[in-house]
Each structure stands twice: as structure tokens, then as C-alpha cells.
Write an enzyme that holds these catalytic residues in place. Structure first.
Site, PDB file in Angstrom:
ATOM      1  N   GLY A  35      -7.939  17.220  12.319  1.00  0.00           N
ATOM      2  CA  GLY A  35      -6.993  16.205  12.553  1.00  0.00           C
ATOM      3  C   GLY A  35      -6.475  15.707  11.154  1.00  0.00           C
ATOM      4  O   GLY A  35      -5.575  14.842  10.880  1.00  0.00           O
ATOM      5  N   CYS A  38      -4.510  12.253   8.570  1.00  0.00           N
ATOM      6  CA  CYS A  38      -3.828  11.258   9.702  1.00  0.00           C
ATOM      7  C   CYS A  38      -4.264  10.833  10.725  1.00  0.00           C
ATOM      8  O   CYS A  38      -4.512   9.657  10.927  1.00  0.00           O
ATOM      9  CB  CYS A  38      -2.449  12.369  10.243  1.00  0.00           C
ATOM     10  SG  CYS A  38      -1.615  11.818  11.801  1.00  0.00           S
ATOM     11  N   ARG A 269      -0.580   8.579  -3.500  1.00  0.00           N
ATOM     12  CA  ARG A 269      -1.428   9.355  -3.106  1.00  0.00           C
ATOM     13  C   ARG A 269      -1.138  10.852  -4.097  1.00  0.00           C
ATOM     14  O   ARG A 269       0.025  11.029  -4.352  1.00  0.00           O
ATOM     15  CB  ARG A 269      -1.357   9.937  -1.476  1.00  0.00           C
ATOM     16  CG  ARG A 269      -1.963   8.964  -0.867  1.00  0.00           C
ATOM     17  CD  ARG A 269      -2.208   9.269   0.691  1.00  0.00           C
ATOM     18  NE  ARG A 269      -2.831  10.210   1.047  1.00  0.00           N
ATOM     19  CZ  ARG A 269      -4.152  10.256   1.414  1.00  0.00           C
ATOM     20  NH1 ARG A 269      -4.578   9.116   1.158  1.00  0.00           N
ATOM     21  NH2 ARG A 269      -4.958  11.319   1.554  1.00  0.00           N
ATOM     22  N   HIS A 453      20.365  -1.717  29.333  1.00  0.00           N
ATOM     23  CA  HIS A 453      20.549  -3.110  28.843  1.00  0.00           C
ATOM     24  C   HIS A 453      19.400  -3.783  29.689  1.00  0.00           C
ATOM     25  O   HIS A 453      19.320  -3.450  30.919  1.00  0.00           O
ATOM     26  CB  HIS A 453      21.699  -3.688  29.208  1.00  0.00           C
ATOM     27  CG  HIS A 453      21.920  -5.233  29.056  1.00  0.00           C
ATOM     28  ND1 HIS A 453      21.761  -5.740  27.726  1.00  0.00           N
ATOM     29  CD2 HIS A 453      21.635  -6.139  29.839  1.00  0.00           C
ATOM     30  CE1 HIS A 453      21.572  -7.253  28.125  1.00  0.00           C
ATOM     31  NE2 HIS A 453      21.839  -7.403  29.328  1.00  0.00           N
TER      32      HIS A 453
HETATM   33  P1  NAD Z   1       3.671   4.711  -2.257  1.00  0.00           P
HETATM   34  O1  NAD Z   1       4.226   5.634  -2.999  1.00  0.00           O
HETATM   35  O2  NAD Z   1       4.386   4.560  -0.911  1.00  0.00           O
HETATM   36  O3  NAD Z   1       3.761   3.264  -2.536  1.00  0.00           O
HETATM   37  C1  NAD Z   1       2.639   2.935  -3.874  1.00  0.00           C
HETATM   38  C2  NAD Z   1       3.124   1.635  -4.528  1.00  0.00           C
HETATM   39  O4  NAD Z   1       2.320   1.402  -5.404  1.00  0.00           O
HETATM   40  C3  NAD Z   1       4.454   1.814  -4.939  1.00  0.00           C
HETATM   41  O5  NAD Z   1       5.381   0.774  -4.447  1.00  0.00           O
HETATM   42  C4  NAD Z   1       4.457   1.640  -6.452  1.00  0.00           C
HETATM   43  O6  NAD Z   1       5.416   1.168  -7.186  1.00  0.00           O
HETATM   44  C5  NAD Z   1       3.204   0.835  -6.650  1.00  0.00           C
HETATM   45  N1  NAD Z   1       2.363   0.870  -7.824  1.00  0.00           N
HETATM   46  C6  NAD Z   1       2.152   2.270  -8.586  1.00  0.00           C
HETATM   47  N2  NAD Z   1       1.537   1.774  -9.702  1.00  0.00           N
HETATM   48  C7  NAD Z   1       1.008   0.314  -9.845  1.00  0.00           C
HETATM   49  C8  NAD Z   1       0.429  -0.498 -10.536  1.00  0.00           C
HETATM   50  N3  NAD Z   1       0.315   0.006 -11.581  1.00  0.00           N
HETATM   51  N4  NAD Z   1       0.521  -1.748 -10.250  1.00  0.00           N
HETATM   52  C9  NAD Z   1       0.883  -2.053  -9.246  1.00  0.00           C
HETATM   53  N5  NAD Z   1       1.780  -1.407  -8.157  1.00  0.00           N
HETATM   54  C10 NAD Z   1       1.694   0.034  -8.532  1.00  0.00           C
HETATM   55  O7  NAD Z   1       2.243   5.182  -1.960  1.00  0.00           O
HETATM   56  P2  NAD Z   1       1.310   4.710  -0.855  1.00  0.00           P
HETATM   57  O8  NAD Z   1       1.525   3.486  -0.172  1.00  0.00           O
HETATM   58  O9  NAD Z   1      -0.132   4.677  -1.430  1.00  0.00           O
HETATM   59  O10 NAD Z   1       1.343   5.662   0.296  1.00  0.00           O
HETATM   60  C11 NAD Z   1       1.087   7.206   0.052  1.00  0.00           C
HETATM   61  C12 NAD Z   1       1.875   8.188   0.930  1.00  0.00           C
HETATM   62  O11 NAD Z   1       1.332   8.173   2.142  1.00  0.00           O
HETATM   63  C13 NAD Z   1       3.117   7.994   0.668  1.00  0.00           C
HETATM   64  O12 NAD Z   1       4.110   9.165   0.537  1.00  0.00           O
HETATM   65  C14 NAD Z   1       3.589   7.250   2.156  1.00  0.00           C
HETATM   66  O13 NAD Z   1       4.917   7.579   2.741  1.00  0.00           O
HETATM   67  C15 NAD Z   1       2.386   7.999   2.994  1.00  0.00           C
HETATM   68  N6  NAD Z   1       2.248   7.121   4.162  1.00  0.00           N
HETATM   69  C16 NAD Z   1       3.096   7.105   5.260  1.00  0.00           C
HETATM   70  C17 NAD Z   1       2.748   6.266   6.222  1.00  0.00           C
HETATM   71  C18 NAD Z   1       3.789   5.921   7.442  1.00  0.00           C
HETATM   72  O14 NAD Z   1       4.565   6.785   7.692  1.00  0.00           O
HETATM   73  N7  NAD Z   1       3.627   5.016   8.208  1.00  0.00           N
HETATM   74  C19 NAD Z   1       1.662   5.105   6.195  1.00  0.00           C
HETATM   75  C20 NAD Z   1       0.667   5.410   5.262  1.00  0.00           C
HETATM   76  C21 NAD Z   1       0.928   6.307   4.044  1.00  0.00           C
END
Ligand code: NAD
Length: 468
Positions: A35, A38, A269, A453
Site C-alpha cells: 500500500g 499513500c 518530498r 438539483h
Molecule cells: P509541497 O511542495 O506541496 O509544499 C511544500 C511547501 O513548503 C511549499 O509551499 C514550499 O514553498 C514550502 N517551503 C519550502 N522550503 C521552505 C522553507 N525553507 N520555509 C518555509 N516553507 C518552505 O510539498 P508537501 O506539502 O510536502 O507535499 C509533498 C508532495 O506530496 C507534493 O507533491 C504533494 O502534491 C503530495 N501530496 C499530495 C496530497 C494530496 O493530493 N491531497 C497530500 C499530501 C501530499
């Protein structure tokens, strides 16, 4: 013909099942629970928390629904128990799927010995040291949380999205570094659980890759819920001061400090390129991940890579569909039959959602992207506050923005190029627009589709009607 898949996340296990059904002898190797991220430490456990958060918000708002004083005891251990049982149930479902006669599941860590063989290391003496040779490989080993290289990043209480899912109690004060998808989801959840939450974001806005209108409105909604959000904040260090952590950041050259019991690092990530010893197979990769072509093939022709390890959109559903592309290439090359459906997969149309309260969701191009690419577009908007179902649900906050082509060489007049939603159940609503976009539908086609609706889906219809 044998296919070996390394990693049993949504990319790996779904591809294994599809390969087995096509008659391929399939080996899948997993060094953790099946799994992947995720199911075990990402999307699914977070959604279980989200549901608890929703329940807490409804109780907090009980008077709106004519329900008087509701005193209750919040037992966080039950939240964890429910989350663990949801995960366990789904995990056993995946294990069931992998019991196909053409699939061998090996529990252990796989490392390439050379481009045609992997070696297993495992606690199980029966599989430890086993070598598996294969005609094809798919690497689906995922990603891990990034950490800021700042002083104090390894202090006790500085955690990632993995540890926060097993946290022993709700922190009184939570500081979240990064206002991306992960940071905002946990900020929203723990605010509902009662934490004082402060989010620090480096960029000038939250959700830097999302539509700016959507990001602004979501920020306002989260701030209204009492979540502190500082953008343009450069985090410098984390220190321990007694039983508290202190996060220091710079904003416009001024130094600020935030106190917290826990600090969540949510700054992105990174692909797991150091696992599986891919160097030994001569696979090309960089800091953004393994390099692949449109079929998800690496520079080594019989080795494919899918999902987070390829960088780009780190989303479970992207990994799954990338797996379909890789499998199609393998089947065709081996003279086996693929059903041809994969030709329709459009990885330029990928819906994504943020499970905050309220939710946000997006698909296709943003208005800014179109402007930067000189694509003439108009934006059509509608609002949840004018939707009967939203008001009945006491969910008036939100909007829909459709990005529609004005007409150019590349796009027909009225073609829907993007949709950006913010409001209750946006994550479910976005699918309609994704389906239409896959068929290059126009806003007139959307506007002439009968919608039930009263439903939240009518918000999208209302936006389309503004074009008429
Ligand atoms: P992200 O890239 O979405 O966001 C990371 C954030 O951290 C950005 O806004 C960035 O500007 C900020 N950042 C980076 N360096 C920083 C600093 N020094 N100080 C303050 N802020 C800083 O990454 P994430 O939220 O860790 O998610 C990782 C991945 O996992 C993404 O690709 C995301 O799409 C995926 N994810 C998706 C879902 C979903 O689909 N619901 C849920 C969780 C994660």
C-alpha cells in the site's frame, strides 16, 4: 516472460495486478507494508483524521443546527484507533488482490546487483539473499519527506507527516513549516482538534503551484478559522527552550519567533533514488528523480520507473496511471495484447485536491499559466453562497473558477482548459471537469449537461452559465 516490480505502493501494486491479469509472471517486492506511503502513512490515514476533524467541527457548530450544549470528552487515542483500523482493512484488501496466481509477493528490500538481477535482503531466512532475474523491471520505490538543513532540524518534537499520524496526543501548539498540500492539511486537521496552529511559508503565497485566486481565498478561510499563516517567512532555526520548541524566522529582514510543542516539517518530498541500488543497473537519475520517457522507460531499455521516484507530480493516482503506460509498453514489446485504453491517458489533465476545511481542488491550467504562455482565456466564476445545497449544509464558503479558451490555433473557442475549486467536497466535484477536459469539451457542452438539483455540482454548472 517475467516482470519484477520494486515497491508495493499504488503504482506498484496496481501495476502488478494488471500485469498478472494480462498473463505476465509478476514478482512484487515490498520492504514495508503493502500500500506504500499513500495507504500506510499518507492519503488514507490523513483522510481518516480529516473525518474526525469534520465531526469535531460539526459538534463545535452544533448550535447552528439547533442542538444545544454538547459537552463531550475528546479521546485522541480513539482517533488513532479508527485510523489504524481503516488502514488495516484497506491493507488486507491489497494483500488479497496480490494473491493472484501469477503474482509472487516477496517481503524484503531489493537492490540491483546488475541491470538484470536484484538481490533481496530480508529478516526471513527463506528469502534473504535470494536473487531474482527478470525480463523487465518497474521501479516504484516512492519518496520521503524533505528536511530543511537548519540548526535544530533533528530535535525531539520536530516531526514529518509520517510521525504526526502516530503522535501520542494533540499538541497544544503546532508550528507547521511549509504551506503546501501536506502542511495545510495537517494545519487544518489539528486546528479542528484544538491545537493553536502557526504555518510558516517561504513563498509569497500558500500553495505556490495552485491558482492564485484559489490560494488567496483558501488562506483567508484558514485564517478565519484561527490558523496563523505567515508567508514570505524564511525559517532560520529551531531551538529547545525547556519543554517548548522555538522556531525563528526572518520576514522582511526582521526576526520573529514562534513557540511550539511540535514542529511539522512539510517542505516537500524527495524521490527515493538511493534505495534499490539503481546505480548498479546504470539507471540515469538526478535530484528530481529517475529520468524516464513518455512510456516511463529509463535509459536502460528493460527498466521502467513510475510514481514519486520520477519526481514531477507526486500523487498516488499519477503513479497508478504511469504504471498503465509502462505496462502497455512492456506488453506491446513482448508481442502480448494490451487493450489499447492507455492511448487515451492524458497526464496533462491530472486533478489534485487539498483536504483542508474547506477543501480545494484543481485540474488543468491556471489563469497565470495561460497568461505566461500567451493563451487567450476568460475566467468564469460562481460561488457556493448562491448554491442551495451548500447553504443547506451550512457550507457557504467557496468558489469555482473555470479557465476557458477564447480560441487560438491550439484550443477551440470555449474549450475548458482548467478548473479551480474551493469549498465543501471540491475534491469530489473536480472529477466532472477532469472527465470533460479529457474529451476537449467546451463550456457550452458543460452548460447544456443536465445536473441534478440541489447538488454542489451545480456550482460548476453556474460558472459555465455565466458564459452564455
Ligand atoms: P509541497 O511542495 O506541496 O509544499 C511544500 C511547501 O513548503 C511549499 O509551499 C514550499 O514553498 C514550502 N517551503 C519550502 N522550503 C521552505 C522553507 N525553507 N520555509 C518555509 N516553507 C518552505 O510539498 P508537501 O506539502 O510536502 O507535499 C509533498 C508532495 O506530496 C507534493 O507533491 C504533494 O502534491 C503530495 N501530496 C499530495 C496530497 C494530496 O493530493 N491531497 C497530500 C499530501 C501530499
Amino acid at each position: 516472460m517475467r516482470l519484477t516490480i520494486i515497491g508495493a505502493g499504488p503504482g506498484g501494486y496496481e501495476t502488478a495486478v494488471a500485469a498478472a491479469k494480462s498473463g505476465i509472471e509478476t514478482v512484487i517486492i515490498s520492504d514495508g507494508h503493502v500500500g506504500g506511503t499513500c495507504l500506510n502513512e499518507g492519503c488514507i490515514p490523513t483522510k481518516s483524521f480529516c473525518r474526525n476533524a469534520e465531526a469535531m467541527d460539526l459538534i463545535a457548530n452544533a448550535e447552528t443546527f439547533g442542538i444545544g450544549d454538547l459537552s463531550y470528552k475528546f479521546d485522541f487515542s480513539k482517533v488513532l484507533e479508527r485510523k489504524n483500523s481503516v488502514v488495516a482493512q484497506l491493507r488486507s484488501g491489497v494483500e488479497g488482490l496480490l494473491k493472484h496466481k501469477n503474482i509472487t509477493l516477496i517481503r524484503g528490500n531489493a537492490s540491483f546487483k546488475d541491470a538484470h538481477t536484484v538481490r533481496i535482503s530480508s529478516d526471513n531466512p527463506e528469502t534473504d539473499g535470494q536473487e531474482i532475474s527478470s525480463d523487465y523491471f518497474i521501479i516504484a520505490t516512492g519518496s520521503h519527506s524533505a528536511t530543511l538543513p537548519i540548526p535544530g532540524n533533528k530535535l525531539e518534537g520536530v516531526i514529518t507527516s509520517k510521525e504526526i499520524l502516530d503522535i501520542e496526543s494533540v499538541p497544544k501548539k503546532l508550528c507547521v513549516i511549509g504551506a503546501g498540500v501536506i502542511g495545510l492539511e495537517f494545519a487544518s486537521i489539528f486546528r479542528s482538534f484544538g491545537s493553536e496552529v502557526n504555518v510558516l511559508e517561504y513563498c509569497k503565497d500558500i500553495l505556490p503551484r495552485f491558482d492564485t485566486d484559489l490560494a488567496k481565498r483558501l488562506k483567508q478561510a484558514l485564517v478565519k478559522r484561527g490558523i496563523g499563516i505567515e508567508t514570505g517567512a524564511q525559517v532560520q532555526s529551531i531551538e529547545r527552550d525547556g519543554d517548548k520548541l522555538v522556531v525563528t524566522y526572518l520576514k522582511k529582514d526582521k526576526e520573529f519567533r514562534v513557540e511550539a510543542d511540535k514542529v511539522l516539517m512539510a517542505v516537500g518530498r524527495r524521490p527515493n533514488t538511493t534505495s534499490a541500488a539503481i546505480d548498479a543497473a546504470g539507471i540515469e537519475y538526478g535530484p528530481r528523480g529517475v529520468v524516464v520517457d513518455a512510456d516511463m522507460r529509463t535509459n536502460v531499455p528493460h527498466i521502467f520507473a513510475i510514481g514519486d521516484i520520477t519526481g514531477g507530480m507526486m500523487l498516488a493516482h499519477v503513479a497508478t496511471f504511469q504504471g498503465k503506460l509502462a505496462l502497455k509498453a512492456i506488453l506491446e514489446e513482448s508481442g502480448m495484447c494490451s487493450n489499447g485504453d492507455e492511448a487515451r491517458i492524458r497526464l496533462d489533465i491530472v486533478p489534485a485536491a487539498v483536504f483542508t476545511k474547506p477543501e480545494a481542488a484543481t485540474v488543468g491550467k491556471t489563469e497565470d499559466e495561460c497568461k505566461n504562455a500567451s493563451i487567450p482565456v476568460k475566467c468564469l466564476k460562481s460561488f457556493f453562497r448562491a448554491n442551495g445545497k451548500a447553504l443547506s449544509m451550512d457550507e457557504p464558503e467557496g468558489f469555482c473558477k473555470l479557465v476557458v479558451a477564447e480560441g487560438s490555433e491550439a484550443y477551440a473557442p470555449g474549450q475548458i482548459l482548467g478548473c479551480h475549486l474551493f469549498g465543501a467536497h471540491s475534491a469530489d466535484l473536480i472529477q466532472e471537469v477532469a472527465s470533460l477536459m479529457n474529451h476537449n469539451a467546451t463550456v457550452a457542452e458543460l452548460a447544456s449537461t443536465v445536473h441534478a438539483h440541489p447538488t454542489l455540482g451545480e456550482v460548476i454548472l453556474d460558472a459555465a452559465h455565466t458564459a452564455l
